[in-house]
Scaffold this motif. Structure first.
Motif, PDB file in Angstrom:
ATOM      1  N   UNK A  47       0.840  -1.201   0.000  1.00  0.00           N
ATOM      2  CA  UNK A  47       0.000   0.000   0.000  1.00  0.00           C
ATOM      3  C   UNK A  47       0.873   1.248   0.000  1.00  0.00           C
ATOM      4  N   UNK A  48       1.891   1.257   0.860  1.00  0.00           N
ATOM      5  CA  UNK A  48       2.767   2.426   0.935  1.00  0.00           C
ATOM      6  C   UNK A  48       3.549   2.618  -0.365  1.00  0.00           C
ATOM      7  N   UNK A  49       3.974   1.504  -0.955  1.00  0.00           N
ATOM      8  CA  UNK A  49       4.692   1.613  -2.227  1.00  0.00           C
ATOM      9  C   UNK A  49       3.802   2.189  -3.316  1.00  0.00           C
ATOM     10  N   UNK A  50       2.545   1.729  -3.338  1.00  0.00           N
ATOM     11  CA  UNK A  50       1.594   2.245  -4.326  1.00  0.00           C
ATOM     12  C   UNK A  50       1.329   3.725  -4.095  1.00  0.00           C
ATOM     13  N   UNK A  51       1.188   4.108  -2.836  1.00  0.00           N
ATOM     14  CA  UNK A  51       0.925   5.514  -2.524  1.00  0.00           C
ATOM     15  C   UNK A  51       2.109   6.391  -2.898  1.00  0.00           C
ATOM     16  N   UNK A  52       3.331   5.919  -2.635  1.00  0.00           N
ATOM     17  CA  UNK A  52       4.521   6.692  -2.988  1.00  0.00           C
ATOM     18  C   UNK A  52       4.658   6.819  -4.506  1.00  0.00           C
ATOM     19  N   UNK A  53       4.377   5.727  -5.194  1.00  0.00           N
ATOM     20  CA  UNK A  53       4.423   5.786  -6.659  1.00  0.00           C
ATOM     21  C   UNK A  53       3.365   6.749  -7.182  1.00  0.00           C
ATOM     22  N   UNK A  54       2.187   6.723  -6.559  1.00  0.00           N
ATOM     23  CA  UNK A  54       1.114   7.624  -6.969  1.00  0.00           C
ATOM     24  C   UNK A  54       1.457   9.080  -6.744  1.00  0.00           C
ATOM     25  N   UNK A  55       2.303   9.348  -5.755  1.00  0.00           N
ATOM     26  CA  UNK A  55       2.752  10.721  -5.494  1.00  0.00           C
ATOM     27  C   UNK A  55       4.004  11.080  -6.296  1.00  0.00           C
ATOM     28  N   UNK A  56       4.500  10.133  -7.081  1.00  0.00           N
ATOM     29  CA  UNK A  56       5.697  10.390  -7.881  1.00  0.00           C
ATOM     30  C   UNK A  56       6.970  10.375  -7.078  1.00  0.00           C
ATOM     31  N   UNK A  57       6.998   9.632  -5.972  1.00  0.00           N
ATOM     32  CA  UNK A  57       8.173   9.585  -5.113  1.00  0.00           C
ATOM     33  C   UNK A  57       9.109   8.435  -5.460  1.00  0.00           C
ATOM     34  N   UNK A  58       8.659   7.512  -6.274  1.00  0.00           N
ATOM     35  CA  UNK A  58       9.502   6.401  -6.720  1.00  0.00           C
ATOM     36  C   UNK A  58       9.292   6.192  -8.214  1.00  0.00           C
ATOM     37  N   UNK A  59      10.240   5.528  -8.834  1.00  0.00           N
ATOM     38  CA  UNK A  59      10.135   5.271 -10.267  1.00  0.00           C
ATOM     39  C   UNK A  59      11.322   5.863 -11.004  1.00  0.00           C
ATOM     40  N   UNK A  60      11.132   6.170 -12.266  1.00  0.00           N
ATOM     41  CA  UNK A  60      12.208   6.669 -13.119  1.00  0.00           C
ATOM     42  C   UNK A  60      11.744   7.897 -13.888  1.00  0.00           C
ATOM     43  N   UNK A  61      12.620   8.882 -13.991  1.00  0.00           N
ATOM     44  CA  UNK A  61      12.370  10.054 -14.831  1.00  0.00           C
ATOM     45  C   UNK A  61      13.453  10.112 -15.885  1.00  0.00           C
ATOM     46  N   UNK A  62      13.052  10.013 -17.149  1.00  0.00           N
ATOM     47  CA  UNK A  62      13.976  10.096 -18.273  1.00  0.00           C
ATOM     48  C   UNK A  62      13.953  11.519 -18.811  1.00  0.00           C
ATOM     49  N   UNK A  63      15.008  12.250 -18.536  1.00  0.00           N
ATOM     50  CA  UNK A  63      15.089  13.677 -18.853  1.00  0.00           C
ATOM     51  C   UNK A  63      16.069  13.908 -19.994  1.00  0.00           C
ATOM     52  N   UNK A  64      15.633  14.665 -20.985  1.00  0.00           N
ATOM     53  CA  UNK A  64      16.505  15.048 -22.075  1.00  0.00           C
ATOM     54  C   UNK A  64      16.753  16.545 -22.069  1.00  0.00           C
ATOM     55  N   UNK A  65      17.913  16.955 -22.546  1.00  0.00           N
ATOM     56  CA  UNK A  65      18.198  18.387 -22.627  1.00  0.00           C
ATOM     57  C   UNK A  65      19.216  18.657 -23.724  1.00  0.00           C
ATOM     58  N   UNK A  66      19.157  19.869 -24.236  1.00  0.00           N
ATOM     59  CA  UNK A  66      20.149  20.293 -25.217  1.00  0.00           C
ATOM     60  C   UNK A  66      21.482  20.520 -24.524  1.00  0.00           C
ATOM     61  N   UNK A  67      22.549  20.494 -25.318  1.00  0.00           N
ATOM     62  CA  UNK A  67      23.870  20.702 -24.740  1.00  0.00           C
ATOM     63  C   UNK A  67      24.014  22.056 -24.086  1.00  0.00           C
ATOM     64  N   UNK A  68      23.380  23.085 -24.648  1.00  0.00           N
ATOM     65  CA  UNK A  68      23.495  24.416 -24.055  1.00  0.00           C
ATOM     66  C   UNK A  68      22.652  24.541 -22.789  1.00  0.00           C
ATOM     67  N   UNK A  69      21.542  23.821 -22.705  1.00  0.00           N
ATOM     68  CA  UNK A  69      20.727  23.854 -21.484  1.00  0.00           C
ATOM     69  C   UNK A  69      21.516  23.317 -20.309  1.00  0.00           C
ATOM     70  N   UNK A  70      22.376  22.332 -20.567  1.00  0.00           N
ATOM     71  CA  UNK A  70      23.156  21.736 -19.487  1.00  0.00           C
ATOM     72  C   UNK A  70      24.093  22.754 -18.834  1.00  0.00           C
ATOM     73  N   UNK A  71      24.362  23.863 -19.537  1.00  0.00           N
ATOM     74  CA  UNK A  71      25.251  24.888 -18.993  1.00  0.00           C
ATOM     75  C   UNK A  71      24.504  25.923 -18.169  1.00  0.00           C
ATOM     76  N   UNK A  72      23.189  25.853 -18.157  1.00  0.00           N
ATOM     77  CA  UNK A  72      22.395  26.845 -17.447  1.00  0.00           C
ATOM     78  C   UNK A  72      22.363  26.544 -15.948  1.00  0.00           C
ATOM     79  N   UNK A  73      22.755  27.480 -15.086  1.00  0.00           N
ATOM     80  CA  UNK A  73      22.653  27.261 -13.633  1.00  0.00           C
ATOM     81  C   UNK A  73      21.228  26.918 -13.202  1.00  0.00           C
ATOM     82  N   UNK A  74      20.247  27.454 -13.906  1.00  0.00           N
ATOM     83  CA  UNK A  74      18.849  27.186 -13.595  1.00  0.00           C
ATOM     84  C   UNK A  74      18.564  25.688 -13.586  1.00  0.00           C
ATOM     85  N   UNK A  75      19.038  25.002 -14.611  1.00  0.00           N
ATOM     86  CA  UNK A  75      18.688  23.590 -14.744  1.00  0.00           C
ATOM     87  C   UNK A  75      19.525  22.698 -13.834  1.00  0.00           C
TER      88      UNK A  75
END
Length: 305
Positions: free
Chosen positions: A79-107
């Protein structure tokens, strides 16, 4: 067989007394006895002997106990695992970015904060040009991407403009004066080094537009697929380029940067994800970036509703 039957059985097995077990579970003793009887009927064997002092487990009851005693904890963990997954606290995030974005302090700040807020989310990073990032979003390889927006981007994507930065001139050190800025038109006879349009539509088009707005049609020089190869070509004196201001963080031997005199053209960075099927993890990341954006830019506006 229901989970409550297991809980009632475990209470009696631990108390070895129906009255005490009933008090512990917050029900009457007769209903508890009926629940145990229903369980025994379902299992097909007696689980308890009734004795004057209360109850004792049968051999079948002892065997049953060994198998089910961990069930409530297992269910609670599930139940707790399902609730955490439902809140986005577990799992995988596949993030893509441009080469210049990687230089931004913001990101880099955003990624650091996300990792601290969601330490159990596995974060994978992919660097690519904006066309490659769009393809990654559309085929599901990426969940979210930071890219240069273009009017031809698919309608299936939800986009948010995060910030804009000026274009600056990258030119060979030997060509540069000591001035901190220069008129773009002074480079009208020099080759302009660009990424091919098919892999970097926005930066390609904005560079050409900046030259035309300055009053000349640029001489197109060598093409380069990545921003790093552009810098190498500039260092080799094969031409100049127009790049986002964040590129000035790179120290490339033989390359200097100069601001464009007058009103410099701006190029945006956008956060994009699929409109349909975005995970809770993706939405958590989007929310964090949009909340953090005012620290680095004046406002964050959706490009489209």
């Amino acid at each position: 067989m229901e989970l409550r039957h297991i809980r009632y059985f475990l209470a009696v097995a631990e108390e070895l007394n129906f009255t005490r077990a009933a008090a512990r579970m917050g029900i009457g003793q007769p209903p508890l006895s009926q629940q145990i009887k229903d369980l025994e009927n379902e299992v097909g064997v007696k689980l308890f002997h009734r004795i004057p002092q209360g109850a004792e487990l049968t051999e079948a009851g002892q065997a049953f106990l060994e198998k089910v005693k961990g069930v409530p904890d297992l269910v609670q963990d599930a139940v707790q695992s399902a609730q955490r997954a439902g809140r986005g606290e577990t799992g995988t995030l596949n993030l893509g970015m441009t080469g210049t974005a990687a230089l931004q302090p913001y990101f880099t700040d955003a990624i650091r904060r996300f990792r601290r807020s969601f330490p159990d989310v596995e974060l994978t990073l992919e660097e690519a040009n904006s066309v490659g990032l769009i393809n990654g979003l559309m085929d599901g390889r990426l969940d979210v991407a930071i890219l240069r927006p273009n009017a031809t981007d698919p309608e299936e994507l939800q986009k948010y403009q995060l910030l804009e930065e000026p274009l600056v001139i990258a030119l060979p050190e030997a060509w540069a004066s000591s001035d901190s800025s220069m008129a773009l038109v002074t480079l009208r006879d020099a080759p302009l080094v660009l990424t091919p349009r098919k892999v970097g539509i926005t930066l390609h088009d904005e560079a050409l537009r900046a030259c035309r707005d300055a009053g000349f049609e640029p001489v197109i020089g060598q093409s380069a697929p990545q921003i790093a190869s552009i810098m190498s070509m500039v260092a080799a004196e094969l031409g100049f380029s127009l790049v986002p201001a964040s590129m000035q963080q790179l120290q490339v031997q033989g390359v200097v940067f100069r601001a464009i005199s007058g009103e410099a053209p701006l190029i945006g960075l956008t956060l994009a994800h699929r409109r349909i099927g975005a995970s809770r993890i993706t939405l958590n990341f989007v929310q964090l970036l949009r909340q953090l954006a005012p620290t680095y830019a004046s406002q964050v506006e959706p490009l489209e509703k």
